[in-house]
Design an enzyme around this catalytic site. Sequence first.
Site, short mmCIF file in Angstrom:
data_model
loop_
_atom_site.label_atom_id
_atom_site.label_comp_id
_atom_site.label_asym_id
_atom_site.label_seq_id
_atom_site.Cartn_x
_atom_site.Cartn_y
_atom_site.Cartn_z
N ARG A 170 69.59 44.91 87.26
CA ARG A 170 69.09 43.62 87.79
C ARG A 170 67.72 43.76 88.42
O ARG A 170 66.94 42.83 88.43
CB ARG A 170 70.09 43.02 88.80
CG ARG A 170 69.56 41.79 89.51
CD ARG A 170 70.61 40.86 90.08
NE ARG A 170 71.68 41.53 90.77
CZ ARG A 170 71.57 42.15 91.97
NH1 ARG A 170 70.42 42.18 92.60
NH2 ARG A 170 72.61 42.74 92.50
N LYS A 228 59.58 30.19 72.82
CA LYS A 228 58.81 29.45 71.82
C LYS A 228 57.99 30.41 70.96
O LYS A 228 58.58 31.29 70.33
CB LYS A 228 57.96 28.40 72.53
CG LYS A 228 58.73 27.57 73.57
CD LYS A 228 59.82 26.71 72.95
CE LYS A 228 60.74 26.03 73.97
NZ LYS A 228 60.06 25.31 75.05
N TYR A 257 55.67 19.44 80.47
CA TYR A 257 56.99 19.72 79.91
C TYR A 257 58.05 19.00 80.74
O TYR A 257 58.16 19.21 81.95
CB TYR A 257 57.22 21.23 79.88
CG TYR A 257 58.53 21.61 79.27
CD1 TYR A 257 58.73 21.51 77.90
CD2 TYR A 257 59.58 22.06 80.06
CE1 TYR A 257 59.95 21.85 77.34
CE2 TYR A 257 60.80 22.40 79.50
CZ TYR A 257 60.97 22.29 78.15
OH TYR A 257 62.18 22.63 77.59
N ASP A 260 50.73 27.05 82.40
CA ASP A 260 51.75 27.10 81.36
C ASP A 260 51.01 27.16 80.03
O ASP A 260 50.43 26.18 79.57
CB ASP A 260 52.65 25.87 81.44
CG ASP A 260 53.78 25.90 80.39
OD1 ASP A 260 53.66 26.65 79.40
OD2 ASP A 260 54.76 25.15 80.56
C1 LIG Z 1 60.35 25.20 76.39
C2 LIG Z 1 59.31 25.07 77.42
C3 LIG Z 1 59.56 25.38 78.76
C4 LIG Z 1 60.93 25.83 79.25
O1 LIG Z 1 61.37 27.00 78.62
P1 LIG Z 1 62.94 27.32 78.36
O2 LIG Z 1 62.93 28.66 77.73
O3 LIG Z 1 63.47 26.22 77.48
O4 LIG Z 1 63.61 27.31 79.69
C5 LIG Z 1 58.51 25.25 79.67
N1 LIG Z 1 57.28 24.84 79.29
C6 LIG Z 1 57.01 24.52 78.00
C7 LIG Z 1 55.65 24.07 77.62
C8 LIG Z 1 58.01 24.63 77.03
O5 LIG Z 1 57.73 24.31 75.76
#
Ligand SMILES: *Cc1c(COP(=O)(O)O)cnc(C)c1O
Length: 392
Positions: free
Chosen positions: A62, A212, A114, A187
């Site tokens: 962890r 992604k 998001y 992000d």
């Molecule tokens: C998918 C996504 C998130 C969140 O990620 P998860 O793995 O689904 O928790 C945050 N920001 C953006 C731009 C995303 O496409």
Amino acid sequence: MAKKDKAAKKRAKKAPHPATLAAQTLEGVSPRDGAVVPDVRPSTTYARDADNGLIGDAVYARDASPSVRPAERLLAELEGGEAALLFASGMAGAAAVFQALRPGDHVIAPKVMYWSLRNWLVQFCADWGLKLDLVEASDPEAIEAAVRPGETALVWIETPCNPTWDVIDIASAADVAHAAGALLAVDSTVATPVHTRPLEFGADLVFHAATKSLNGHSDVVAGALVTDDPEAEIWQRIRANRANVGAILGPFEAWLLLRGMRTLYLRVPRASQNAMAIARHFDGHPKVANVLYPGLEGHPGHGIAALQMTDGFGAMLSLRIQGGRKSALKVLGACNRFLRATSLGGVESLIEHRATIEGDRSPVPDDLLRLSIGIEEVQDLIADLEQALDHA
Ligand SMILES: *Cc1c(COP(=O)(O)O)cnc(C)c1O
């Protein structure tokens, strides 16, 4: 400036191109048996010798598991950073940033971002005693007007941002944040390090939903944060939060993510080229009211995108369909090649009606279809959309 100097120094040392590092990983050949691929390390605990000393540097999975380090090391390098942390999901990674702040801190985030993160953030800030301002972040003056010197702890931006693909000027957001004594987190899920390395523009933290494009195969849920200052207090707090709360990535997921990242520099440019071709093709199409893609000269964010994105403008675009919600849903239903699913950044192309996913309170126009472009032959994707638009 210091960051740019450091980046320039790295280049002068003739560091290999990130594509080379990604393809080879940083792990080298196993000294044990010559394996050219890093092992999956499922052990949760690490033994001590007879003197009670640790054999390696791991104690318990962890805290900081060896299973996630190869992917963390590689991502830090691709972003031009010093350290990275992987999390059990994108949301867990983003939450760790906000949980590292203290009650009373002021936070700025974009109005358009998001959706799940925005929803969580509004509730969390209220519960946690953070003061949140949601601003029109594509306008640097709006960020400047919202910062409170000495009180703003964090400016969070997303670029290009869901689902309009507006582009936010990272360098000016960094200047504004830093002048107020705040940190800037970006992000960069959609841009990936292939197109933008936010640390070079002054960002303090880079966030990825590694679910992604970094993984790229729609088979891992993961999040990541990168810093170029691992000694910074916020980074220490984020790292402690992950170790204590335990939103770590599992060993098999970490291994898959590393494998996904090895082809990042093939997949992402190809998907972005496809997206550009699709955006150009449908720009001005009689059934399409608007194509939202930062690679198009007519997109409001194109100027900044051209400055802070290299080798393409990302794999995400949105189409606003003539005739509103009903036509948009007909087009969606008529797609044969695009898969009707949420998410983004995989090798397969996806299409979705964002307003359906986001629900009643969504600000997304109901004529909007969001497309995540994959690495297929682009003519097949264009042909699919052409025939689907006949149903609008
Ligand atoms: C998918 C996504 C998130 C969140 O990620 P998860 O793995 O689904 O928790 C945050 N920001 C953006 C731009 C995303 O496409």
